[in-house]
Design a protein around this motif. Structure first.
Motif, PDB file in Angstrom:
ATOM      1  N   ALA A 288      39.385  22.692  30.126  1.00 54.06           N
ATOM      2  CA  ALA A 288      39.282  24.139  29.934  1.00 54.06           C
ATOM      3  C   ALA A 288      38.008  24.609  30.611  1.00 54.06           C
ATOM      4  O   ALA A 288      37.105  23.822  30.927  1.00 54.06           O
ATOM      5  CB  ALA A 288      39.274  24.486  28.451  1.00 54.06           C
ATOM      6  N   PHE A 289      37.909  25.936  30.810  1.00 55.78           N
ATOM      7  CA  PHE A 289      36.798  26.469  31.598  1.00 55.78           C
ATOM      8  C   PHE A 289      36.525  27.907  31.201  1.00 55.78           C
ATOM      9  O   PHE A 289      37.425  28.649  30.818  1.00 55.78           O
ATOM     10  CB  PHE A 289      37.146  26.416  33.094  1.00 55.78           C
ATOM     11  CG  PHE A 289      36.139  27.088  33.980  1.00 55.78           C
ATOM     12  CD1 PHE A 289      35.031  26.400  34.424  1.00 55.78           C
ATOM     13  CD2 PHE A 289      36.302  28.419  34.335  1.00 55.78           C
ATOM     14  CE1 PHE A 289      34.084  27.028  35.216  1.00 55.78           C
ATOM     15  CE2 PHE A 289      35.369  29.056  35.133  1.00 55.78           C
ATOM     16  CZ  PHE A 289      34.253  28.352  35.573  1.00 55.78           C
ATOM     17  N   ALA A 290      35.248  28.316  31.327  1.00 53.26           N
ATOM     18  CA  ALA A 290      34.901  29.731  31.169  1.00 53.26           C
ATOM     19  C   ALA A 290      33.555  30.024  31.813  1.00 53.26           C
ATOM     20  O   ALA A 290      32.640  29.196  31.783  1.00 53.26           O
ATOM     21  CB  ALA A 290      34.854  30.126  29.694  1.00 53.26           C
TER      22      ALA A 290
ATOM     23  N   ALA B 167      35.582  35.409  31.906  1.00 58.76           N
ATOM     24  CA  ALA B 167      36.732  34.895  32.643  1.00 58.76           C
ATOM     25  C   ALA B 167      36.935  33.444  32.234  1.00 58.76           C
ATOM     26  O   ALA B 167      36.014  32.637  32.320  1.00 58.76           O
ATOM     27  CB  ALA B 167      36.488  35.005  34.138  1.00 58.76           C
ATOM     28  N   ALA B 168      38.145  33.097  31.775  1.00 56.76           N
ATOM     29  CA  ALA B 168      38.336  31.784  31.153  1.00 56.76           C
ATOM     30  C   ALA B 168      39.738  31.240  31.410  1.00 56.76           C
ATOM     31  O   ALA B 168      40.679  31.996  31.688  1.00 56.76           O
ATOM     32  CB  ALA B 168      38.098  31.881  29.643  1.00 56.76           C
TER      33      ALA B 168
ATOM     34  N   ILE C  28      40.710  35.688  22.478  1.00 58.64           N
ATOM     35  CA  ILE C  28      41.091  35.140  23.773  1.00 58.64           C
ATOM     36  C   ILE C  28      42.319  35.910  24.258  1.00 58.64           C
ATOM     37  O   ILE C  28      43.425  35.742  23.721  1.00 58.64           O
ATOM     38  CB  ILE C  28      41.417  33.640  23.681  1.00 58.64           C
ATOM     39  CG1 ILE C  28      40.229  32.863  23.114  1.00 58.64           C
ATOM     40  CG2 ILE C  28      41.821  33.095  25.054  1.00 58.64           C
ATOM     41  CD1 ILE C  28      40.562  31.410  22.762  1.00 58.64           C
ATOM     42  N   TYR C  29      42.127  36.766  25.254  1.00 59.48           N
ATOM     43  CA  TYR C  29      43.237  37.542  25.816  1.00 59.48           C
ATOM     44  C   TYR C  29      43.948  36.702  26.875  1.00 59.48           C
ATOM     45  O   TYR C  29      43.314  36.035  27.696  1.00 59.48           O
ATOM     46  CB  TYR C  29      42.724  38.854  26.406  1.00 59.48           C
ATOM     47  CG  TYR C  29      42.292  39.829  25.345  1.00 59.48           C
ATOM     48  CD1 TYR C  29      43.162  40.792  24.858  1.00 59.48           C
ATOM     49  CD2 TYR C  29      41.007  39.766  24.803  1.00 59.48           C
ATOM     50  CE1 TYR C  29      42.775  41.676  23.862  1.00 59.48           C
ATOM     51  CE2 TYR C  29      40.612  40.644  23.802  1.00 59.48           C
ATOM     52  CZ  TYR C  29      41.505  41.593  23.338  1.00 59.48           C
ATOM     53  OH  TYR C  29      41.114  42.459  22.352  1.00 59.48           O
TER      54      TYR C  29
ATOM     55  N   ALA D  25      40.803  35.898  29.320  1.00 62.43           N
ATOM     56  CA  ALA D  25      39.529  36.603  29.160  1.00 62.43           C
ATOM     57  C   ALA D  25      39.126  36.531  27.693  1.00 62.43           C
ATOM     58  O   ALA D  25      39.914  36.869  26.804  1.00 62.43           O
ATOM     59  CB  ALA D  25      39.641  38.059  29.604  1.00 62.43           C
ATOM     60  N   VAL D  26      37.922  36.084  27.443  1.00 64.13           N
ATOM     61  CA  VAL D  26      37.386  35.991  26.087  1.00 64.13           C
ATOM     62  C   VAL D  26      36.444  37.163  25.845  1.00 64.13           C
ATOM     63  O   VAL D  26      35.588  37.466  26.691  1.00 64.13           O
ATOM     64  CB  VAL D  26      36.634  34.668  25.874  1.00 64.13           C
ATOM     65  CG1 VAL D  26      36.066  34.592  24.461  1.00 64.13           C
ATOM     66  CG2 VAL D  26      37.556  33.485  26.138  1.00 64.13           C
TER      67      VAL D  26
END
Length: 336
Positions: free
Chosen positions: A185-187, A294-295, A236-237, A265-266
């Motif tokens: 996972a990433f953000a 941005a995630a 978390i959208y 997007a968080v």
């Protein structure tokens, strides 16, 4: 793996390690400069041709400052932030990898934001219209391999555009020799500086599904109105648009996020009660920050050996105008 200061100065920019220089009023200004930051930590300062700037710490590959042409700070960093490893820096733009949140065996949000990155001596070629950029790279240590047994190369370019926009490009490559894929996972955990959280609204996430971290990640659908804030939020959208706008009514400023390769997007603000439980966060600082990140969280990214993932974020800050008593970002969201 980490280069010393002299080696970096010899390679960053032009002119015998003095950095890329631009004409200024009466004197030359360095576009890329490596220097010492808080507690002696190495940082890179990027400067735009009209006065904008950004600062990137090698610890965490962490952007801690982004200023516009007028020298106004656009990112939030807590006054109580601890610039001392292994503690992550509270504010700016932490890199969350290979985990988001506190699930699994790794520390919260993974280890990338707690590691020393190196200047990348062999960055991948891609076009840029900016002289103000730095390429960093992170590779796994033996300690990392024990916790997360995968070989990878994480390359990060931080660039300051001629107009003052801030651009971050991440590339993650699977370099496993055993033929095994890995998932992550990433953000970009971006903390924006705002005048007053009660005067802020977010547009571009209306009617989307989101997972509410305050309600066991239960799935909901956002209403049709822009997001406003009056209590703690941690959402978390999912499958979000490429552009999101943050309107700051008091400052008459709109932040625009443009993202590519990063689906989610968080949105996060700890509000008053949680803020008081955080040792590296001021009790009232929640009023002056908002995280819109941005995630890639809901559907983690899987790479086979040799495969590479790329995720790009571009941030800009533009003046806003009033329309029917409210700021109208539509011309910004619709612009290229």
């Amino acid at each position: 793996m980490k280069e010393n200061l002299r080696q970096v100065r010899e390679r960053v920019g032009e002119g015998g390690g003095k950095g890329v220089r631009m004409a200024g009023s009466g004197s030359e200004r360095v576009a890329v400069e490596l220097c010492k930051g808080i507690n002696g930590l190495d940082k890179v300062v990027l400067r735009g041709p009209r006065g904008s700037s950004a600062e990137v710490y090698l610890y965490g590959g962490h952007v801690t400052s982004w200023r516009n042409d007028n020298g106004e700070e656009l990112l939030f960093v807590s006054s109580k932030a601890i610039f001392k490893p292994p503690k992550a820096i509270r504010g700016g733009i932490p890199i969350c990898f290979p985990q988001f949140g506190s699930h699994g065996s790794l520390e919260q949000h993974g280890f990338a934001r707690n590691k020393f990155w190196s200047i990348d001596s062999d960055p991948p070629p891609f076009p840029t219209n900016s002289k103000s950029f730095i390429d960093l790279i992170l590779k796994p240590s033996e300690e990392d391999m024990q916790k997360w047994p995968h070989s990878y190369e994480f390359r990060l370019r931080v660039a300051l555009g001629p107009g003052g926009d801030l651009m971050l490009t991440s590339r993650v490559r699977n370099t496993n020799a055993d033929g095994k894929p890995f998932t992550f996972a990433f953000a970009y955990h971006t903390y924006f500086s705002v005048s007053d959280i009660s005067e802020v609204r977010v547009e571009g996430l209306e009617t989307l599904d989101y997972l509410d971290n305050l309600q066991n990640k239960e799935r909901f659908t956002e209403q049709g109105d822009a997001l406003t804030f009056e209590s703690e939020v941690d959402k978390i959208y999912l499958s979000t648009p490429t552009k999101i706008a943050i309107l700051d009514h008091e400052k008459k400023r709109t932040f625009v996020l443009r993202k590519d390769g990063i689906p989610d997007a968080v949105v996060w603000n700890p509000w008053d009660k949680k803020a008081k439980t955080m040792a590296d966060f001021g009790d009232d600082e929640y009023m002056h920050m908002l995280c819109v990140e941005a995630a890639a969280v809901e559907k983690p990214i899987t790479l086979k050996p040799g495969e590479e993932w790329k995720g790009r974020l571009e941030l800009s800050a533009v003046p806003s105008s009033y329309c029917s008593g409210q700021l109208d970002p539509q011309k910004v969201l619709q612009s290229s």
